[in-house]
Scaffold this motif. Structure first.
Motif, PDB file in Angstrom:
ATOM      1  N   SER A  38      43.698  45.042  52.270  1.00 39.88           N
ATOM      2  CA  SER A  38      44.915  45.243  51.490  1.00 39.88           C
ATOM      3  C   SER A  38      45.225  43.967  50.737  1.00 39.88           C
ATOM      4  CB  SER A  38      46.083  45.609  52.416  1.00 39.88           C
ATOM      5  OG  SER A  38      47.228  45.983  51.683  1.00 39.88           O
ATOM      6  N   ALA A  39      45.529  44.110  49.449  1.00 43.93           N
ATOM      7  CA  ALA A  39      45.880  42.933  48.654  1.00 43.93           C
ATOM      8  C   ALA A  39      47.376  42.664  48.689  1.00 43.93           C
ATOM      9  CB  ALA A  39      45.402  43.103  47.207  1.00 43.93           C
ATOM     10  N   THR A  40      48.169  43.672  48.380  1.00 46.80           N
ATOM     11  CA  THR A  40      49.617  43.452  48.288  1.00 46.80           C
ATOM     12  C   THR A  40      50.419  44.202  49.339  1.00 46.80           C
ATOM     13  OG1 THR A  40      49.807  45.199  46.611  1.00 46.80           O
ATOM     14  CG2 THR A  40      49.496  42.942  45.817  1.00 46.80           C
ATOM     15  N   PRO A  93      42.144  49.853  49.127  1.00 46.08           N
ATOM     16  CA  PRO A  93      42.581  50.249  47.782  1.00 46.08           C
ATOM     17  C   PRO A  93      41.379  50.666  46.951  1.00 46.08           C
ATOM     18  CG  PRO A  93      42.647  47.864  48.031  1.00 46.08           C
ATOM     19  CD  PRO A  93      42.291  48.422  49.369  1.00 46.08           C
ATOM     20  N   THR A  94      41.645  51.458  45.940  1.00 44.02           N
ATOM     21  CA  THR A  94      40.563  51.872  45.053  1.00 44.02           C
ATOM     22  C   THR A  94      40.383  50.849  43.935  1.00 44.02           C
ATOM     23  OG1 THR A  94      39.748  53.619  43.605  1.00 44.02           O
ATOM     24  CG2 THR A  94      42.127  53.347  43.710  1.00 44.02           C
ATOM     25  N   ARG A  95      39.142  50.579  43.617  1.00 47.47           N
ATOM     26  CA  ARG A  95      38.786  49.724  42.490  1.00 47.47           C
ATOM     27  C   ARG A  95      37.798  50.487  41.624  1.00 47.47           C
ATOM     28  NH1 ARG A  95      42.587  47.514  44.313  1.00 47.47           N
ATOM     29  NH2 ARG A  95      42.779  45.349  45.068  1.00 47.47           N
ATOM     30  N   PHE A  96      38.266  50.965  40.477  1.00 48.19           N
ATOM     31  CA  PHE A  96      37.427  51.760  39.581  1.00 48.19           C
ATOM     32  C   PHE A  96      36.815  52.955  40.301  1.00 48.19           C
ATOM     33  CE2 PHE A  96      37.131  47.342  37.902  1.00 48.19           C
ATOM     34  CZ  PHE A  96      37.888  47.553  36.751  1.00 48.19           C
ATOM     35  N   GLY A  97      37.623  53.591  41.152  1.00 48.72           N
ATOM     36  CA  GLY A  97      37.182  54.795  41.841  1.00 48.72           C
ATOM     37  C   GLY A  97      36.314  54.559  43.052  1.00 48.72           C
ATOM     38  N   LEU A 144      36.167  45.468  51.469  1.00 50.54           N
ATOM     39  CA  LEU A 144      35.759  46.416  52.513  1.00 50.54           C
ATOM     40  C   LEU A 144      34.293  46.796  52.353  1.00 50.54           C
ATOM     41  CD1 LEU A 144      36.703  48.043  54.967  1.00 50.54           C
ATOM     42  CD2 LEU A 144      37.076  49.959  53.429  1.00 50.54           C
ATOM     43  N   LYS A 145      33.855  46.988  51.124  1.00 50.31           N
ATOM     44  CA  LYS A 145      32.450  47.354  50.897  1.00 50.31           C
ATOM     45  C   LYS A 145      31.516  46.264  51.422  1.00 50.31           C
ATOM     46  CE  LYS A 145      29.099  49.878  49.124  1.00 50.31           C
ATOM     47  NZ  LYS A 145      27.927  49.002  49.344  1.00 50.31           N
ATOM     48  N   GLN A 146      31.887  45.011  51.231  1.00 49.45           N
ATOM     49  CA  GLN A 146      31.042  43.927  51.721  1.00 49.45           C
ATOM     50  C   GLN A 146      30.910  43.987  53.234  1.00 49.45           C
ATOM     51  OE1 GLN A 146      31.712  41.002  53.605  1.00 49.45           O
ATOM     52  NE2 GLN A 146      29.679  40.110  53.294  1.00 49.45           N
ATOM     53  N   PHE A 147      32.020  44.297  53.924  1.00 50.21           N
ATOM     54  CA  PHE A 147      31.946  44.430  55.381  1.00 50.21           C
ATOM     55  C   PHE A 147      31.015  45.577  55.769  1.00 50.21           C
ATOM     56  CE2 PHE A 147      33.521  46.431  59.303  1.00 50.21           C
ATOM     57  CZ  PHE A 147      33.275  45.398  60.190  1.00 50.21           C
ATOM     58  N   LEU A 148      31.143  46.702  55.085  1.00 53.25           N
ATOM     59  CA  LEU A 148      30.270  47.838  55.392  1.00 53.25           C
ATOM     60  C   LEU A 148      28.806  47.475  55.181  1.00 53.25           C
ATOM     61  CD1 LEU A 148      32.289  50.754  53.727  1.00 53.25           C
ATOM     62  CD2 LEU A 148      32.241  50.105  56.137  1.00 53.25           C
ATOM     63  N   ASP A 149      28.540  46.626  54.186  1.00 54.18           N
ATOM     64  CA  ASP A 149      27.164  46.249  53.885  1.00 54.18           C
ATOM     65  C   ASP A 149      26.544  45.347  54.951  1.00 54.18           C
ATOM     66  OD1 ASP A 149      27.184  47.752  51.586  1.00 54.18           O
ATOM     67  OD2 ASP A 149      27.517  46.062  50.232  1.00 54.18           O
ATOM     68  N   THR A 200      47.708  53.893  40.106  1.00 53.76           N
ATOM     69  CA  THR A 200      48.208  54.949  39.230  1.00 53.76           C
ATOM     70  C   THR A 200      47.804  56.322  39.752  1.00 53.76           C
ATOM     71  OG1 THR A 200      46.192  54.907  37.875  1.00 53.76           O
ATOM     72  CG2 THR A 200      48.005  53.457  37.199  1.00 53.76           C
ATOM     73  N   HIS A 201      48.484  57.347  39.280  1.00 53.58           N
ATOM     74  CA  HIS A 201      48.051  58.711  39.528  1.00 53.58           C
ATOM     75  C   HIS A 201      46.664  58.910  38.913  1.00 53.58           C
ATOM     76  CE1 HIS A 201      51.713  60.404  41.249  1.00 53.58           C
ATOM     77  NE2 HIS A 201      52.388  59.660  40.396  1.00 53.58           N
ATOM     78  N   HIS A 202      45.825  59.680  39.579  1.00 54.03           N
ATOM     79  CA  HIS A 202      44.455  59.926  39.117  1.00 54.03           C
ATOM     80  C   HIS A 202      43.671  58.616  38.988  1.00 54.03           C
ATOM     81  CE1 HIS A 202      46.051  63.885  38.402  1.00 54.03           C
ATOM     82  NE2 HIS A 202      46.893  63.412  37.523  1.00 54.03           N
ATOM     83  N   GLY A 203      44.016  57.641  39.837  1.00 51.91           N
ATOM     84  CA  GLY A 203      43.382  56.333  39.757  1.00 51.91           C
ATOM     85  C   GLY A 203      42.145  56.181  40.611  1.00 51.91           C
TER      86      GLY A 203
END
Length: 205
Positions: free
Chosen positions: A12-14, A84-88, A94-99, A123-126
């Motif tokens: 979580s960032a914020t 959080p989502t980053r470009f979907g 988190l991805k780095q931990f999974l890797d 945003t909505h649909h983000g």
């Protein structure tokens, strides 16, 4: 009833995902699970964090939350991930931990665990649904049983995301409300209940 060891692992960032992770952890504990709440390591440089007041404040607020380790995954029966989502897609932290989980995967130590995930977007649909399904791709490789919330509780007809709980932060200005917190709490309870049933079934097979 079989004990359900639950790892709630998040980035979580914020603070939006952190609030949801806390709600999930409390709900899992209320359902009888033993819970570890863990954040993944921050990858962003300190100057980037310091340039955003909300990011810096949240980093200070959660500085005592333990960082996730591979031992937490091996220990747990149920894995609850939030990002959080980053470009979907899930945030890089988190991805780095999974890797880093290759050794556990190669040893088959993640097979037959249950997994579920949640997210927050600006945003909505983000990209909420694609972020959750992207996380599921990792769970498929691990051999996990994925537990979605579906529409298995009335709160889901308010929250509206059958893939996993999600939140719209309006660019970090709006924290998760009661609907979002109730939804992720239901998701965690459902995951604990199904994990308990799976453990009992596997033990008696």
């Amino acid at each position: 009833m079989p004990e359900v060891k639950t790892a709630v692992i998040y980035y979580s960032a914020t603070g939006s995902v952190y609030a949801m992770a806390q709600a999930a952890a409390k709900a899992a504990e209320a359902a009888g699970a033993e819970v570890r709440l863990r954040k993944v390591r921050e990858l962003a440089p300190e100057e980037a964090i310091a340039s955003n007041e909300g990011w810096a404040a949240h980093a200070r607020q959660t500085q005592d939350v333990p960082e996730a380790a591979l031992d937490d995954l091996e220990w747990a029966d149920l894995l609850v991930f939030g990002a959080p989502t980053r470009f979907g897609m899930p945030a890089a932290q988190l991805k780095q931990f999974l890797d880093t989980t290759g050794p556990l995967w190669a040893a088959g130590k993640l097979v037959n665990k249950t997994a579920t995930s949640f997210t927050s977007a600006a945003t909505h649909h983000g990209g909420q649904e694609t972020t959750i399904t992207a996380l599921n791709n990792t769970f498929y490789h691990w051999g996990c049983v994925i537990v979605p919330p579906g529409y298995a509780d009335p709160i889901q007809f308010q929250a509206g995301n059958p893939y996993g709980s999600s939140h719209v932060s309006n660019n970090g200005q709006v924290p998760p409300g009661q609907v979002e917190l109730d939804a992720v709490s239901f998701q965690a309870r459902r995951a604990v209940e199904l994990t308990r049933a799976l453990k009992a079934g596997l033990a008696s097979a």
